[in-house]
Design a protein around this motif. Structure first.
Motif, PDB file in Angstrom:
ATOM      1  N   VAL A 316       0.845  -1.202   0.000  1.00 33.69           N
ATOM      2  CA  VAL A 316       0.000   0.000   0.000  1.00 33.69           C
ATOM      3  C   VAL A 316       0.876   1.246   0.000  1.00 33.69           C
ATOM      4  CG1 VAL A 316      -1.747   1.277   1.282  1.00 33.69           C
ATOM      5  CG2 VAL A 316      -1.840  -1.217   1.214  1.00 33.69           C
ATOM      6  N   ALA A 317       1.914   1.251   0.823  1.00 29.26           N
ATOM      7  CA  ALA A 317       2.790   2.423   0.914  1.00 29.26           C
ATOM      8  C   ALA A 317       3.569   2.630  -0.392  1.00 29.26           C
ATOM      9  CB  ALA A 317       3.749   2.254   2.083  1.00 29.26           C
ATOM     10  N   ARG A 318       3.992   1.554  -1.026  1.00 29.32           N
ATOM     11  CA  ARG A 318       4.715   1.684  -2.295  1.00 29.32           C
ATOM     12  C   ARG A 318       3.815   2.221  -3.397  1.00 29.32           C
ATOM     13  NH1 ARG A 318       8.245  -3.964  -2.657  1.00 29.32           N
ATOM     14  NH2 ARG A 318       9.883  -3.381  -1.149  1.00 29.32           N
ATOM     15  N   ALA A 319       2.564   1.775  -3.415  1.00 30.45           N
ATOM     16  CA  ALA A 319       1.641   2.205  -4.462  1.00 30.45           C
ATOM     17  C   ALA A 319       1.348   3.699  -4.389  1.00 30.45           C
ATOM     18  CB  ALA A 319       0.338   1.405  -4.365  1.00 30.45           C
ATOM     19  N   ALA A 320       1.543   4.303  -3.219  1.00 24.84           N
ATOM     20  CA  ALA A 320       1.267   5.732  -3.062  1.00 24.84           C
ATOM     21  C   ALA A 320       2.233   6.592  -3.870  1.00 24.84           C
ATOM     22  CB  ALA A 320       1.329   6.114  -1.577  1.00 24.84           C
ATOM     23  N   ARG A 366       7.270   8.784   1.567  1.00 23.73           N
ATOM     24  CA  ARG A 366       8.490   8.078   1.957  1.00 23.73           C
ATOM     25  C   ARG A 366       8.451   7.721   3.440  1.00 23.73           C
ATOM     26  NH1 ARG A 366      12.854   7.004  -0.608  1.00 23.73           N
ATOM     27  NH2 ARG A 366      12.176   8.318  -2.343  1.00 23.73           N
ATOM     28  N   ALA A 367       7.928   8.630   4.265  1.00 23.96           N
ATOM     29  CA  ALA A 367       7.812   8.343   5.695  1.00 23.96           C
ATOM     30  C   ALA A 367       6.839   7.197   5.941  1.00 23.96           C
ATOM     31  CB  ALA A 367       7.375   9.587   6.451  1.00 23.96           C
ATOM     32  N   ASN A 368       5.731   7.171   5.170  1.00 21.10           N
ATOM     33  CA  ASN A 368       4.769   6.070   5.323  1.00 21.10           C
ATOM     34  C   ASN A 368       5.392   4.736   4.924  1.00 21.10           C
ATOM     35  OD1 ASN A 368       2.556   7.485   6.323  1.00 21.10           O
ATOM     36  ND2 ASN A 368       1.844   8.075   4.278  1.00 21.10           N
ATOM     37  N   LEU A 369       6.214   4.746   3.877  1.00 20.89           N
ATOM     38  CA  LEU A 369       6.874   3.516   3.464  1.00 20.89           C
ATOM     39  C   LEU A 369       7.859   3.057   4.533  1.00 20.89           C
ATOM     40  CD1 LEU A 369       7.497   1.330   1.426  1.00 20.89           C
ATOM     41  CD2 LEU A 369       9.105   2.893   0.302  1.00 20.89           C
TER      42      LEU A 369
END
Length: 483
Positions: A316-320, A366-369
């Protein structure tokens, strides 16, 4: 650059284009940006410190493991009424519903609607140069903003929700195993206190009789004051022991009632309780290999599902970081007059694709990933810790099993020897060889040995229960087969 201000398809082919777009979205949404999952290596030894034969202990039903019918009734009542287990079951329903909500995002949402709009147009904006009040009506089928899951964001969210749901189901099974174990051990504790209380009452009655005899002899001068006071100390110590055991038994009963979920007296006519010596709990349980715990223990499976959820959240984080493509469309009829809403020529449609590309978000994505990757590492650590805890619980139970068996044999032999000491001391006392102090010391030691034997039997049975639950037993209700 696409210009969406002009029609890119004709009205005739709008529905076909919409259906085609949805089919293409369904095909392309099969990809996922989540890392490929690999199960971490189990951080435990390949064998237990004590050798054990191979066996699927988890398949051994708790009714078969606990033949005591009174205990079976209490366990069944706890499974039906215990609030902690009920909460765990409700958590499963909540997780299942959350999974359904998330999974629904993978499909477009269609809504039927009817609307009426009335407004005034000023003269300077009117094509006729005069202000007027107009009314329009619309009816049709609309598709809300539907995300084309090219980069697997929605799919990863669905995978994470599914893993959380499965983790919750495993957690409920863990709660059941723990509940079965706790009820059994609370039942044995209450029974142990009951047996010790009965023993203390018998000892007190016997010592009161001895005290009365010594008091009568003291009154006629045939016994000393020291004998009288020594006998009195035995009586009072027995009363202290009895009071303590009454309190402990009451608290054990309260603990058992809490686990069962309702007063024991409301369970109907329960079978009579068996003594600890007559319990047929299976004590010789084969443990198998440590690797079997990965399949047997639901808490380990739950921890792995949490790890799978964390792995999916990385997707999910990468797809952002990639564009988000959504579709909004509608088809229906519109008219300035309500009576003409369904007349020929009133058909209308709309198709509005939208692409959103993140350009500057202050490092949020990037922080979410990074956060999702850290949470996966935490889940890995929790998974490994769960495995280590399971291995430790089984190893501890296996290490204690042999010494407890030896302790029980020795304790039974010690009690038998102490009974012989009391008999010989009593005989010598009657023949005037032993003193009254000798007989009281022997009786005191006998009481301690009798209590110790009850406690050792309880420890041995608790050890078998610990090993049974540590190996994942307590889920099935397989009954003992009879020929």
């Amino acid at each position: 650059m696409l210009d969406f201000s002009k029609p890119i398809i004709t009205p005739r082919f709008a529905p076909r284009y919409l259906v085609g777009a949805l089919l293409v979205a369904g095909v392309l949404s099969g990809c996922s940006m989540a890392p490929k999952y690999e199960r971490p290596a189990a951080p435990i030894a390949s064998a237990y410190p004590v050798e054990s034969a191979q066996s699927d202990t988890a398949a051994l039903g708790w009714r078969q493991f606990f033949p005591d019918q009174r205990l079976q009734a209490l366990i069944q009542a706890a499974l039906d009424n215990n609030r902690d287990l009920r909460t765990a079951a409700l958590n499963i329903q909540a997780a299942r519903a959350q999974y359904g909500i998330t999974a629904a995002d993978a499909y477009p949402n269609f809504n039927a609607g009817f609307g009426a709009t009335k407004g005034r147009t000023p003269a300077d904006q009117s094509p006729t140069g005069q202000s007027f009040v107009g009314t329009s009506y619309t009816v049709g089928l609309n598709m809300a903003s539907y995300e084309l899951d090219f980069f697997g964001r929605v799919r990863s969210l669905k995978d994470a929700a599914l893993a959380n749901y499965l983790s919750t189901e495993e957690a409920r099974q863990t709660a059941q195993i723990s509940l079965v174990s706790q009820v059994a051990q609370a039942y044995l504790a209450e029974q142990a206190y009951a047996e010790q209380q009965e023993l203390a009452q018998q000892t007190l009655d016997s010592r009161l009789q001895d005290y009365k005899l010594i008091k009568m002899r003291f009154d006629v001068g045939a016994s000393s004051g020291l004998d009288l006071r020594s006998s009195e100390t035995l009586v009072q110590s027995a009363r202290v022991a009895l009071s303590t055991l009454v309190r402990q038994r009451g608290q054990a009963t309260d603990a058992l009632t809490l686990l069962v979920g309702k007063p024991i007296g409301e369970l109907g006519d329960l079978p009579a309780a068996q003594t600890l010596a007559s319990q047929q709990i299976v004590t010789d349980i084969p443990a198998g290999l440590p690797s079997d715990l990965l399949l047997r223990r639901p808490d380990i499976r739950s921890a792995e599902q949490q790890l799978l959820a964390a792995n999916a959240n990385i997707g999910v984080a990468r797809a952002a970081f990639f564009p988000s493509i959504s579709l909004t469309a509608g088809i229906g009829n519109s008219s300035l007059a309500l009576g003409d809403l369904f007349s020929a020529g009133s058909r209308s449609w709309s198709f509005a694709p939208q692409i959103t590309l993140p350009i500057f978000e202050g490092g949020r994505n990037r922080a979410n990933l990074t956060l999702s990757e850290v949470r996966k590492n935490i889940a890995i650590a929790n998974y490994e810790k769960t495995i280590q805890t399971a291995f430790s619980e089984v190893a501890d139970a296996l290490v204690a099993r042999g010494p407890l068996n030896d302790q029980l044999v020795a304790q039974e032999a010690y009690l038998k020897a102490q009974e012989g000491v009391v008999a010989l001391t009593d005989l010598q006392y009657k023949n005037g060889i032993a003193s009254s102090n000798d007989i009281r010391t022997a009786q005191r030691d006998l009481f301690v040995a009798q209590q110790a034997l009850i406690q050792t039997r309880q420890l041995r049975l608790n050890n078998a229960i610990d090993l049974y639950s540590a190996l994942g037993g307590g889920l099935n209700e397989v009954t003992q087969k009879t020929n």
